[in-house]
Design a protein around this motif. Structure first.
Motif, PDB file in Angstrom:
ATOM      1  N   ALA A 140       0.813  -1.221   0.000  1.00  0.00           N
ATOM      2  CA  ALA A 140       0.000   0.000   0.000  1.00  0.00           C
ATOM      3  C   ALA A 140       0.845   1.269   0.000  1.00  0.00           C
ATOM      4  O   ALA A 140       0.295   2.367   0.085  1.00  0.00           O
ATOM      5  CB  ALA A 140      -0.925   0.007   1.209  1.00  0.00           C
ATOM      6  N   ARG A 277      -0.504   9.964   5.345  1.00  0.00           N
ATOM      7  CA  ARG A 277      -1.081   8.823   4.647  1.00  0.00           C
ATOM      8  C   ARG A 277      -0.280   7.551   4.909  1.00  0.00           C
ATOM      9  O   ARG A 277      -0.841   6.467   5.119  1.00  0.00           O
ATOM     10  CB  ARG A 277      -1.137   9.095   3.138  1.00  0.00           C
ATOM     11  N   THR A 281      -1.670   4.153   6.921  1.00  0.00           N
ATOM     12  CA  THR A 281      -1.624   2.813   6.342  1.00  0.00           C
ATOM     13  C   THR A 281      -1.027   1.813   7.332  1.00  0.00           C
ATOM     14  O   THR A 281      -1.561   0.717   7.529  1.00  0.00           O
ATOM     15  CB  THR A 281      -0.796   2.824   5.046  1.00  0.00           C
ATOM     16  N   TRP A 333      -5.115   0.787  -2.130  1.00  0.00           N
ATOM     17  CA  TRP A 333      -4.406   1.958  -1.599  1.00  0.00           C
ATOM     18  C   TRP A 333      -3.076   2.169  -2.310  1.00  0.00           C
ATOM     19  O   TRP A 333      -2.653   3.301  -2.527  1.00  0.00           O
ATOM     20  CB  TRP A 333      -4.188   1.806  -0.102  1.00  0.00           C
TER      21      TRP A 333
END
Length: 356
Positions: A140, A277, A281, A333
């Protein structure tokens, strides 16, 4: 093939993981199912029970010795500066999951039998995975270093926290009881080998890094021994008369809802905490996973008799569900992160062209 070497001594082969994630079911789950079938058709009886009990005890002790030898204390200290992220992961693993598990009591006994509900509670007390959490975070395009530290913290803490949580959650329940000498057993069979592994790490960590096949054999072999021994005892005691196919579907549905709730809460919480971000994750994948490798050996130590087979069923189903759901989420993602990177480069080039 991309090889990622982590501070814990674990490795993540991204190409291999991507290929494995395309399978409709995890290969090791097929092996586990075959072991359950073998125990159903040819359960250990008589003197064979004592033999497998001894083999399981030795294998679990060796497994936790290897856990101690592979988990680097330096990695844990190095990641301490990300305390908000690691606290989020630990709270999700050892607080959010148990709270949701307690809420699932509303499903007993009309959907879940008392024994299967205790299995859901046990699942909620198990620590996070290490390797798959790191692998999915990498796919991801998240913060892999943070995932290494967060998942390692969870496993280190789980050696102590999981037995205490199980004792608290299942205290006084008549369906699934902890054995009377479980505290001593835990100290001798889990904590002592783990501590010895930590002490031996300076001398054997390099060898373990070079010889991954024997280590993997111990990892998976110990789990298969636990499953065979547990289900053999269950079959002899009539476990399959207690679990109808509809109940198995119900457990899978409960596991899926449980995973969905944790994923959703972690996404919202990480946004409220203003994580990047990449950190979001890592928090989502480390905080929502449960370790089959740690959970099954712990169940063999914490529970006695035929109840082990019922207790581990929700965890076995959850393991497969989390692999399938998190694999799809990680690929989604990762693709979005790649699109965002491409868009950012395009905007940067356009801005450079306009200024030129």
């Amino acid at each position: 093939m991309t090889l990622v070497t982590t501070p814990t001594g674990l490795t993540c082969q991204n190409d291999h993981v991507a290929w494995r994630n395309r399978l409709p079911i995890d290969g090791f789950i097929l092996t586990l199912l075959a072991t359950v079938l073998l125990a159903t058709l040819l359960p250990a009886r008589g003197g064979g029970v004592q033999v497998f009990d001894v083999l399981t005890t030795v294998a679990v002790g060796l497994l936790f010795f290897l856990y101690g030898a592979r988990l680097s204390p330096q990695a844990a200290w190095a990641g301490a500066r990300h305390w908000r992220l690691h606290t989020t992961i630990l709270l999700a693993t050892f607080a959010l999951f148990p709270l949701l598990g307690l809420a699932a009591r509303l499903l007993e006994p009309w959907l879940l039998t008392p024994a299967l509900y205790q299995g859901v509670l046990f699942l909620c007390a198990v620590p996070s995975t290490v390797q798959s959490s790191i692998a999915f975070t990498s796919i991801a395009k998240g913060n892999v270093a943070a995932a290494v530290c967060g998942a390692s913290f969870s496993n280190l803490a789980g050696v102590v926290i999981t037995p205490l949580l199980v004792a608290a959650l299942l205290h006084g329940d008549g369906q699934v009881r902890l054995s009377g000498g479980s505290a001593v057993t835990i100290a001798l069979q889990l904590l002592a080998p783990f501590a010895l592994g930590q002490l031996a790490r300076p001398w054997i960590a390099g060898w373990l890094g070079r010889h991954k096949r024997p280590v993997a054999l111990v990892d998976r072999g110990s789990i298969l021994l636990v499953v065979y021994t547990a289900f053999s005892a269950g079959v002899v005691a009539g476990i399959w008369h207690e679990v109808a196919p509809g109940r198995l579907v119900a457990v899978a549905a409960v596991d899926l809802v449980l995973l969905g709730c944790v994923l959703g809460i972690l996404v919202l919480a990480s946004r409220m905490l203003r994580f990047s971000r990449a950190d979001r994750t890592a928090a989502v994948f480390c905080g929502s996973k449960k370790s089959l490798a740690s959970g099954l050996p712990m169940a063999a130590v914490l529970f006695s008799g035929h109840t082990v087979g019922l207790v581990v069923l929700p965890l076995m189903l959850f393991h497969q569900i989390q692999l399938m759901v998190c694999a799809a989420l990680a690929r989604f993602w990762g693709a979005r992160a790649g699109e965002d990177d491409t868009g950012q480069r395009t905007r940067s080039l356009a801005a450079a062209g306009s200024t030129g």
